[in-house]
Design an enzyme around this catalytic site. Structure first.
Site, short mmCIF file in Angstrom:
data_model
loop_
_atom_site.label_atom_id
_atom_site.label_comp_id
_atom_site.label_asym_id
_atom_site.label_seq_id
_atom_site.Cartn_x
_atom_site.Cartn_y
_atom_site.Cartn_z
N GLU A 55 0.83 -1.21 0.00
CA GLU A 55 0.00 0.00 0.00
C GLU A 55 0.86 1.25 0.00
O GLU A 55 1.95 1.25 0.56
CB GLU A 55 -0.86 0.03 1.25
CG GLU A 55 -2.12 -0.79 1.10
CD GLU A 55 -3.09 -0.51 2.21
OE1 GLU A 55 -3.43 0.66 2.43
OE2 GLU A 55 -3.48 -1.48 2.87
N SER B 244 -20.20 11.20 -16.34
CA SER B 244 -20.15 10.27 -17.48
C SER B 244 -21.53 9.76 -17.86
O SER B 244 -21.66 8.68 -18.42
CB SER B 244 -19.25 9.05 -17.17
OG SER B 244 -17.91 9.43 -17.11
N TYR C 16 -18.05 6.50 -24.28
CA TYR C 16 -16.78 5.77 -24.24
C TYR C 16 -16.71 4.52 -25.08
O TYR C 16 -15.63 4.04 -25.37
CB TYR C 16 -16.47 5.39 -22.78
CG TYR C 16 -16.44 6.58 -21.88
CD1 TYR C 16 -15.40 7.50 -21.99
CD2 TYR C 16 -17.44 6.81 -20.96
CE1 TYR C 16 -15.36 8.62 -21.18
CE2 TYR C 16 -17.42 7.93 -20.14
CZ TYR C 16 -16.38 8.83 -20.26
OH TYR C 16 -16.35 9.92 -19.46
N ARG D 279 -14.24 22.00 -17.81
CA ARG D 279 -14.97 22.06 -19.08
C ARG D 279 -16.38 22.54 -18.77
O ARG D 279 -17.02 22.00 -17.86
CB ARG D 279 -15.00 20.67 -19.73
CG ARG D 279 -15.33 20.69 -21.24
CD ARG D 279 -15.59 19.30 -21.77
NE ARG D 279 -16.82 18.78 -21.20
CZ ARG D 279 -16.98 17.54 -20.73
NH1 ARG D 279 -16.01 16.66 -20.79
NH2 ARG D 279 -18.14 17.18 -20.21
N ASP E 299 -20.15 22.93 -20.10
CA ASP E 299 -21.04 22.37 -21.11
C ASP E 299 -22.32 23.19 -21.17
O ASP E 299 -22.95 23.44 -20.14
CB ASP E 299 -21.39 20.91 -20.75
CG ASP E 299 -20.16 20.02 -20.68
OD1 ASP E 299 -19.08 20.46 -21.12
OD2 ASP E 299 -20.29 18.88 -20.18
N GLU F 171 -23.59 22.23 -17.24
CA GLU F 171 -22.78 21.89 -16.07
C GLU F 171 -21.33 22.31 -16.26
O GLU F 171 -20.90 22.65 -17.36
CB GLU F 171 -22.84 20.38 -15.79
CG GLU F 171 -22.27 19.53 -16.91
CD GLU F 171 -21.99 18.08 -16.49
OE1 GLU F 171 -21.90 17.82 -15.28
OE2 GLU F 171 -21.85 17.23 -17.39
N ASN G 112 -17.47 20.72 -15.32
CA ASN G 112 -16.74 19.52 -14.88
C ASN G 112 -15.34 19.94 -14.48
O ASN G 112 -14.58 20.42 -15.33
CB ASN G 112 -16.65 18.52 -16.03
CG ASN G 112 -18.00 17.92 -16.37
OD1 ASN G 112 -18.49 17.07 -15.64
ND2 ASN G 112 -18.61 18.39 -17.44
N GLY H 145 -13.20 14.64 -18.90
CA GLY H 145 -12.55 13.54 -19.62
C GLY H 145 -11.23 14.06 -20.18
O GLY H 145 -11.18 15.14 -20.76
N1 LIG Z 1 -31.71 19.39 -19.36
C1 LIG Z 1 -31.29 18.65 -20.39
N2 LIG Z 1 -31.82 18.81 -21.63
C2 LIG Z 1 -31.40 18.05 -22.68
N3 LIG Z 1 -30.45 17.10 -22.60
C3 LIG Z 1 -29.87 16.89 -21.41
C4 LIG Z 1 -30.26 17.65 -20.25
N4 LIG Z 1 -29.51 17.24 -19.21
C5 LIG Z 1 -28.72 16.26 -19.68
N5 LIG Z 1 -28.92 16.04 -20.99
C6 LIG Z 1 -28.23 15.01 -21.81
O1 LIG Z 1 -27.67 14.04 -20.92
C7 LIG Z 1 -26.24 14.04 -20.96
C8 LIG Z 1 -25.67 13.81 -19.57
O2 LIG Z 1 -26.13 14.78 -18.67
P1 LIG Z 1 -25.14 15.66 -17.79
O3 LIG Z 1 -25.93 16.62 -17.01
O4 LIG Z 1 -24.10 16.27 -18.68
O5 LIG Z 1 -24.53 14.58 -16.80
P2 LIG Z 1 -23.04 14.05 -16.57
O6 LIG Z 1 -22.51 14.85 -15.41
O7 LIG Z 1 -23.23 12.62 -16.23
O8 LIG Z 1 -22.26 14.29 -17.82
C9 LIG Z 1 -25.91 15.39 -21.58
O9 LIG Z 1 -24.65 15.35 -22.21
C10 LIG Z 1 -27.06 15.57 -22.55
O10 LIG Z 1 -26.88 14.77 -23.72
MG LIG Z 2 -22.05 16.05 -18.86
#
Ligand SMILES: Nc1ncnc2c1ncn2[C@@H]1O[C@H](COP(=O)(O)OP(=O)(O)O)[C@@H](O)[C@H]1O
Ligand SMILES: [Mg+2]
Length: 364
Positions: free
Chosen positions: A69, A190, A266, A306, A308, A321, A323, A327
């Site tokens: 460890e 993810s 992925y 990043r 989004d 969101e 991040n 990735g």
């Molecule tokens: N409010 C929303 N309207 C449309 N598509 C969404 C929305 N929230 C999430 N998505 C879709 O779901 C995917 C994953 O959601 P996200 O909030 O980015 O979660 P994670 O943190 O797991 O990436 C996004 O990349 C998008 O394709």
């Molecule tokens: Mg996302």
């Protein structure tokens, strides 16, 4: 120290990222100590072999357990990493100048590991405790964004004690959101546990699925728009954060879940196309970059993140969101957006390490 693996559902992705970084980091400049965290949370010395950690045949790699460890110094001023083997005197492994936590999800990207590193006065790449925690929790993230006047979509929260006991009350907050809905674990990544719900009949199953990852669930109104991402890099010596050209996620295989889900991210190269730079008018690119910087600053992010967003048909930008450990394989959007903006993957790694070395420890 390259730190990877970890206890979250994104273990395999983190390991694949480590493979990318180990393969690209400038060895003439850095002496690298790869440390893996097993899915059970054991810290071990890991092989310094980039190919060993790649995704092969659709299977994400895993950090194997070991009898040896690794322990991090918790005494301020002590930078020595030690190895503990049963029946042996602890041996020094290396003195660590900087830690690069390539961890995604809870117990890594959420401020927990950052807290450990703060206790040790260690320098590390990326956001600190609070920014990491806020960036992980989609509920608090939205509250901070709203407090900064950033554009976000309507949402409701299902707290751990609300479901199923207070289902009726919760439904009253969800119904006004309309359809489709996106149901997500508050603290995952993810796309793990994320479902698109097109009929309220499917809500309960989606909430259950999200709750498999996190007892706190967030329900969002679906936003019709293009999915655009923008890479942010901390500024050098007090300068403002830098932004890349935005990239676009185009889901090409709508037959599956119809959004950027875990498989598409992925394992299913045909299901999604990452296009960078995104084909957008200049003024929209500029607005996305400005919003990305404001989002980064709203949570006090450091190093990298990043951001989004969705861009609606009438060019409104809505933040989805941030991040704080996006990735980061050579094929991931974050490095690709920098490549399209003139910074190669090895240069980006170097820049992140230099940013971490430049910043002070303690309260900043
Ligand atoms: N409010 C929303 N309207 C449309 N598509 C969404 C929305 N929230 C999430 N998505 C879709 O779901 C995917 C994953 O959601 P996200 O909030 O980015 O979660 P994670 O943190 O797991 O990436 C996004 O990349 C998008 O394709
Ligand atoms: Mg996302």
């Amino acid at each position: 120290m390259i730190l990877f693996g970890g206890r979250s559902g994104e273990h395999g992705i983190s390991v694949a990222t480590a493979g990318g970084v180990l393969g690209a980091i400038d060895r003439s400049k850095y002496e690298v100590v790869p440390i893996g965290i097993t899915p059970n949370g054991q810290w071990v010395i890991a092989d310094d072999e980039p190919e060993r950690w790649a995704i092969t045949d659709g299977v994400a790699p895993e950090v194997p357990a070991s009898s040896a460890e690794v322990v991090l110094p918790l005494t301020v001023g002590d930078a020595a990493l030690r190895v503990l083997e049963p029946g042996q005197v602890p041996s020094a492994l290396a003195d660590v100048d900087v830690v690069f936590p390539l961890l995604h999800g809870p117990y890594g990207e959420d401020g927990t590991v950052q807290g450990l590193l703060e206790l040790a006065d260690a320098r590390y790449v990326g956001s600190g405790v609070l920014a990491s925690a806020v960036g992980m929790d989609k509920h608090f993230m939205k509250m901070v964004f709203a407090g900064h006047g950033l554009p976000i979509g309507p949402y409701a929260v299902i707290r751990p004690g609300d479901w199923p006991g207070r289902r009726d009350i919760v439904l009253q907050t969800i119904e006004p959101l309309g359809l489709p809905l996106f149901v997500k674990p508050a603290r995952a990544g993810s796309s793990l546990g994320v479902s698109r719900v097109d009929s309220l009949d499917d809500l309960d199953a989606a909430v259950e699925e999200a709750r498999r990852h996190d007892p706190k669930v967030i329900v969002e109104a679906g936003i019709a728009g293009r999915e655009i991402e923008c890479a942010v890099l901390g500024g050098r010596s007090g300068e403002r954060p830098r932004t890349s050209l935005p990239g676009e996620i185009v889901v090409t295989d709508e037959t599956k879940n119809g959004f950027y889900d875990y498989e598409a991210k992925y394992f299913d190269e045909a299901a999604v196309q990452l296009s960078c730079p995104a084909d957008l008018p200049d003024h929209v690119i500029k607005e996305i970059q400005e919003i990305a910087v404001r989002t980064f600053e709203a949570i006090d992010a450091e190093g990298l993140a990043r951001v989004d967003v969705f861009v609606t048909p009438d060019d409104q930008v809505v933040v989805n969101e941030i991040n704080t450990m996006p990735g980061f394989t050579p094929f991931s959007m974050y490095p690709r957006m920098w490549a399209a903006s003139g910074m190669t993957y090895p240069e980006l790694i170097d820049e992140l390490v230099q940013l971490a070395l430049e910043r002070s420890t303690g309260l900043r």
